[in-house]
Design a protein around this motif. Structure first.
Motif, PDB file in Angstrom:
ATOM      1  N   GLU A  37      39.059  29.444  44.502  1.00 25.05           N
ATOM      2  CA  GLU A  37      40.320  28.875  44.030  1.00 25.05           C
ATOM      3  C   GLU A  37      41.462  29.856  44.288  1.00 25.05           C
ATOM      4  O   GLU A  37      41.241  31.051  44.457  1.00 25.05           O
ATOM      5  N   VAL A  38      42.668  29.312  44.306  1.00 26.78           N
ATOM      6  CA  VAL A  38      43.856  30.148  44.454  1.00 26.78           C
ATOM      7  C   VAL A  38      44.190  30.719  43.084  1.00 26.78           C
ATOM      8  O   VAL A  38      44.437  29.968  42.142  1.00 26.78           O
ATOM      9  N   LYS A  39      44.117  32.041  42.976  1.00 21.86           N
ATOM     10  CA  LYS A  39      44.395  32.679  41.692  1.00 21.86           C
ATOM     11  C   LYS A  39      45.898  32.868  41.502  1.00 21.86           C
ATOM     12  O   LYS A  39      46.443  32.531  40.458  1.00 21.86           O
ATOM     13  N   GLU A  40      46.576  33.413  42.516  1.00 21.78           N
ATOM     14  CA  GLU A  40      48.020  33.621  42.412  1.00 21.78           C
ATOM     15  C   GLU A  40      48.637  33.710  43.802  1.00 21.78           C
ATOM     16  O   GLU A  40      47.959  34.012  44.787  1.00 21.78           O
ATOM     17  N   ILE A  41      49.928  33.438  43.848  1.00 23.14           N
ATOM     18  CA  ILE A  41      50.701  33.582  45.079  1.00 23.14           C
ATOM     19  C   ILE A  41      51.931  34.401  44.723  1.00 23.14           C
ATOM     20  O   ILE A  41      52.679  34.049  43.809  1.00 23.14           O
ATOM     21  N   ILE A  42      52.122  35.506  45.442  1.00 22.87           N
ATOM     22  CA  ILE A  42      53.237  36.409  45.167  1.00 22.87           C
ATOM     23  C   ILE A  42      54.160  36.432  46.380  1.00 22.87           C
ATOM     24  O   ILE A  42      53.706  36.633  47.509  1.00 22.87           O
ATOM     25  N   GLU A  72      43.595  25.830  53.280  1.00 22.22           N
ATOM     26  CA  GLU A  72      42.450  24.969  53.587  1.00 22.22           C
ATOM     27  C   GLU A  72      41.268  25.800  54.089  1.00 22.22           C
ATOM     28  O   GLU A  72      41.364  26.525  55.082  1.00 22.22           O
ATOM     29  N   GLY A  73      40.126  25.710  53.364  1.00 17.96           N
ATOM     30  CA  GLY A  73      38.883  26.363  53.770  1.00 17.96           C
ATOM     31  C   GLY A  73      38.859  27.871  53.624  1.00 17.96           C
ATOM     32  O   GLY A  73      37.879  28.513  54.004  1.00 17.96           O
ATOM     33  N   ARG A  74      39.881  28.477  53.060  1.00 21.45           N
ATOM     34  CA  ARG A  74      39.920  29.943  52.928  1.00 21.45           C
ATOM     35  C   ARG A  74      38.972  30.401  51.827  1.00 21.45           C
ATOM     36  O   ARG A  74      38.806  29.739  50.814  1.00 21.45           O
ATOM     37  N   HIS A  75      38.384  31.594  52.038  1.00 19.57           N
ATOM     38  CA  HIS A  75      37.503  32.155  51.016  1.00 19.57           C
ATOM     39  C   HIS A  75      37.842  33.609  50.706  1.00 19.57           C
ATOM     40  O   HIS A  75      37.087  34.291  50.022  1.00 19.57           O
ATOM     41  N   GLU A  76      38.990  34.072  51.224  1.00 18.27           N
ATOM     42  CA  GLU A  76      39.438  35.422  50.891  1.00 18.27           C
ATOM     43  C   GLU A  76      40.962  35.459  50.865  1.00 18.27           C
ATOM     44  O   GLU A  76      41.630  34.609  51.449  1.00 18.27           O
ATOM     45  N   THR A  79      46.231  35.200  46.724  1.00 18.73           N
ATOM     46  CA  THR A  79      44.981  35.749  46.210  1.00 18.73           C
ATOM     47  C   THR A  79      44.009  34.602  45.958  1.00 18.73           C
ATOM     48  O   THR A  79      44.309  33.698  45.183  1.00 18.73           O
ATOM     49  N   ILE A  80      42.859  34.657  46.636  1.00 19.99           N
ATOM     50  CA  ILE A  80      41.818  33.646  46.478  1.00 19.99           C
ATOM     51  C   ILE A  80      40.595  34.332  45.897  1.00 19.99           C
ATOM     52  O   ILE A  80      40.180  35.390  46.376  1.00 19.99           O
ATOM     53  N   VAL A  81      40.031  33.750  44.846  1.00 15.38           N
ATOM     54  CA  VAL A  81      38.873  34.336  44.169  1.00 15.38           C
ATOM     55  C   VAL A  81      37.759  33.311  44.065  1.00 15.38           C
ATOM     56  O   VAL A  81      37.991  32.107  44.099  1.00 15.38           O
ATOM     57  N   ALA A  82      36.541  33.816  43.917  1.00 16.43           N
ATOM     58  CA  ALA A  82      35.375  32.941  43.726  1.00 16.43           C
ATOM     59  C   ALA A  82      35.370  32.426  42.297  1.00 16.43           C
ATOM     60  O   ALA A  82      35.705  33.140  41.361  1.00 16.43           O
ATOM     61  N   VAL A  83      34.986  31.178  42.173  1.00 10.83           N
ATOM     62  CA  VAL A  83      34.887  30.568  40.848  1.00 10.83           C
ATOM     63  C   VAL A  83      33.425  30.598  40.452  1.00 10.83           C
ATOM     64  O   VAL A  83      32.553  30.177  41.210  1.00 10.83           O
ATOM     65  N   GLY A  84      33.131  31.082  39.219  1.00  7.21           N
ATOM     66  CA  GLY A  84      31.752  31.108  38.735  1.00  7.21           C
ATOM     67  C   GLY A  84      31.272  29.691  38.456  1.00  7.21           C
ATOM     68  O   GLY A  84      32.005  28.865  37.922  1.00  7.21           O
ATOM     69  N   ASN A  85      30.030  29.385  38.825  1.00  6.74           N
ATOM     70  CA  ASN A  85      29.460  28.062  38.599  1.00  6.74           C
ATOM     71  C   ASN A  85      28.898  28.031  37.184  1.00  6.74           C
ATOM     72  O   ASN A  85      28.011  28.803  36.835  1.00  6.74           O
ATOM     73  N   SER A  86      29.388  27.130  36.344  1.00  7.28           N
ATOM     74  CA  SER A  86      28.981  27.087  34.935  1.00  7.28           C
ATOM     75  C   SER A  86      27.512  26.692  34.768  1.00  7.28           C
ATOM     76  O   SER A  86      26.855  27.117  33.838  1.00  7.28           O
ATOM     77  N   LYS A  87      26.940  25.887  35.658  1.00  4.19           N
ATOM     78  CA  LYS A  87      25.541  25.475  35.555  1.00  4.19           C
ATOM     79  C   LYS A  87      24.614  26.667  35.799  1.00  4.19           C
ATOM     80  O   LYS A  87      23.613  26.827  35.131  1.00  4.19           O
ATOM     81  N   LEU A  88      24.976  27.507  36.746  1.00  3.28           N
ATOM     82  CA  LEU A  88      24.151  28.680  37.014  1.00  3.28           C
ATOM     83  C   LEU A  88      24.165  29.637  35.834  1.00  3.28           C
ATOM     84  O   LEU A  88      23.144  30.202  35.477  1.00  3.28           O
ATOM     85  N   LYS A  89      25.314  29.796  35.216  1.00  5.05           N
ATOM     86  CA  LYS A  89      25.405  30.694  34.072  1.00  5.05           C
ATOM     87  C   LYS A  89      24.557  30.189  32.902  1.00  5.05           C
ATOM     88  O   LYS A  89      23.926  30.953  32.231  1.00  5.05           O
ATOM     89  N   SER A  90      24.547  28.892  32.676  1.00  9.31           N
ATOM     90  CA  SER A  90      23.768  28.365  31.547  1.00  9.31           C
ATOM     91  C   SER A  90      22.279  28.534  31.785  1.00  9.31           C
ATOM     92  O   SER A  90      21.529  28.742  30.857  1.00  9.31           O
ATOM     93  N   HIS A  92      55.022  27.517  48.264  1.00  6.64           N
ATOM     94  CA  HIS A  92      54.478  26.161  48.418  1.00  6.64           C
ATOM     95  C   HIS A  92      53.226  26.258  49.288  1.00  6.64           C
ATOM     96  O   HIS A  92      53.279  26.751  50.405  1.00  6.64           O
ATOM     97  N   TYR A  93      52.092  25.791  48.754  1.00  4.50           N
ATOM     98  CA  TYR A  93      50.875  25.816  49.558  1.00  4.50           C
ATOM     99  C   TYR A  93      50.262  24.434  49.585  1.00  4.50           C
ATOM    100  O   TYR A  93      50.553  23.574  48.756  1.00  4.50           O
ATOM    101  N   GLU A  94      49.407  24.223  50.595  1.00  8.28           N
ATOM    102  CA  GLU A  94      48.738  22.934  50.727  1.00  8.28           C
ATOM    103  C   GLU A  94      47.283  23.152  51.100  1.00  8.28           C
ATOM    104  O   GLU A  94      46.923  24.179  51.658  1.00  8.28           O
ATOM    105  N   GLY A  95      46.457  22.181  50.777  1.00  6.78           N
ATOM    106  CA  GLY A  95      45.034  22.252  51.074  1.00  6.78           C
ATOM    107  C   GLY A  95      44.252  22.857  49.920  1.00  6.78           C
ATOM    108  O   GLY A  95      44.807  23.247  48.895  1.00  6.78           O
ATOM    109  N   LYS A  96      42.929  22.909  50.121  1.00 10.42           N
ATOM    110  CA  LYS A  96      42.030  23.483  49.116  1.00 10.42           C
ATOM    111  C   LYS A  96      41.223  24.590  49.766  1.00 10.42           C
ATOM    112  O   LYS A  96      40.788  24.470  50.903  1.00 10.42           O
ATOM    113  N   PRO A  97      40.984  25.675  49.009  1.00 14.71           N
ATOM    114  CA  PRO A  97      40.139  26.746  49.555  1.00 14.71           C
ATOM    115  C   PRO A  97      38.692  26.252  49.707  1.00 14.71           C
ATOM    116  O   PRO A  97      38.354  25.139  49.304  1.00 14.71           O
ATOM    117  N   ALA A  98      37.871  27.098  50.279  1.00 18.19           N
ATOM    118  CA  ALA A  98      36.450  26.769  50.462  1.00 18.19           C
ATOM    119  C   ALA A  98      35.830  26.412  49.108  1.00 18.19           C
ATOM    120  O   ALA A  98      36.328  26.829  48.060  1.00 18.19           O
TER     121      ALA A  98
END
Length: 149
Positions: free
Chosen positions: A69-74, A103-107, A134-145, A59-65
């Motif tokens: 995003e939270v990829k998985e919790i083991i 909350e605010g995590r980036h790793e 496990t927290i991973v960076a999410v690619g920004n779709s606008k930058l990719k386009s 069970h987790y709460e909050g949002k990463p930086a």
């Protein structure tokens, strides 16, 4: 007078003796039946203590930086042993960990010896778990386009 007191004492003694004889010696079958019923009722009412393994749900709460995003919790182990009255333990399907803040995590990070929360006070968890988030960076779709133009 002494003879009369002696006779009353003997009569009281014989009355007590007859009463005790009636309680402890007569009607053995009925007394054994009452004892058996008492033991069965005591066993049913007291409930049997059992142990069982149940699945741990992190069970987790909050949002990463932002942009993460939270990829998985083991959880290790994935199951924990619980003990308690049979009816209470059998009613459980899974157990949640205490709240883990992302909350605010980036790793990614580990939470060792995480407690398990159960709503039933009659059920006891005998294990603790280690949690890896496990927290991973999410690619920004606008930058990719923009890069593809």
């Amino acid at each position: 007078m002494a003879f009369r007191e002696n006779r009353d004492a003997v009569r009281a003694q014989s009355t007590a003796e007859r009463w005790l004889r009636r309680i402890f010696i007569e009607d053995w079958g009925l007394k054994l039946l009452a004892l058996a019923i008492t033991l069965v009722l005591w066993f049913v009412v007291s409930g049997r203590e059992i142990e069982r393994d149940i699945v741990v749900e992190p069970h987790y709460e909050g949002k990463p930086a932002p942009t993460y995003e939270v990829k998985e919790i083991i959880t290790t182990p994935a199951r924990v042993r619980v003990t308690g009255p049979a009816s209470h333990v059998n009613a459980l399907e899974k157990a949640a960990t205490e709240a883990i803040s992302v909350e605010g995590r980036h790793e990614s990070f580990d939470v060792p010896h995480t407690a398990i929360n159960l709503s039933d006070p009659k059920v006891v968890v005998t294990d603790r778990v280690n949690v890896h988030v496990t927290i991973v960076a999410v690619g920004n779709s606008k930058l990719k386009s923009r890069d593809t133009n």
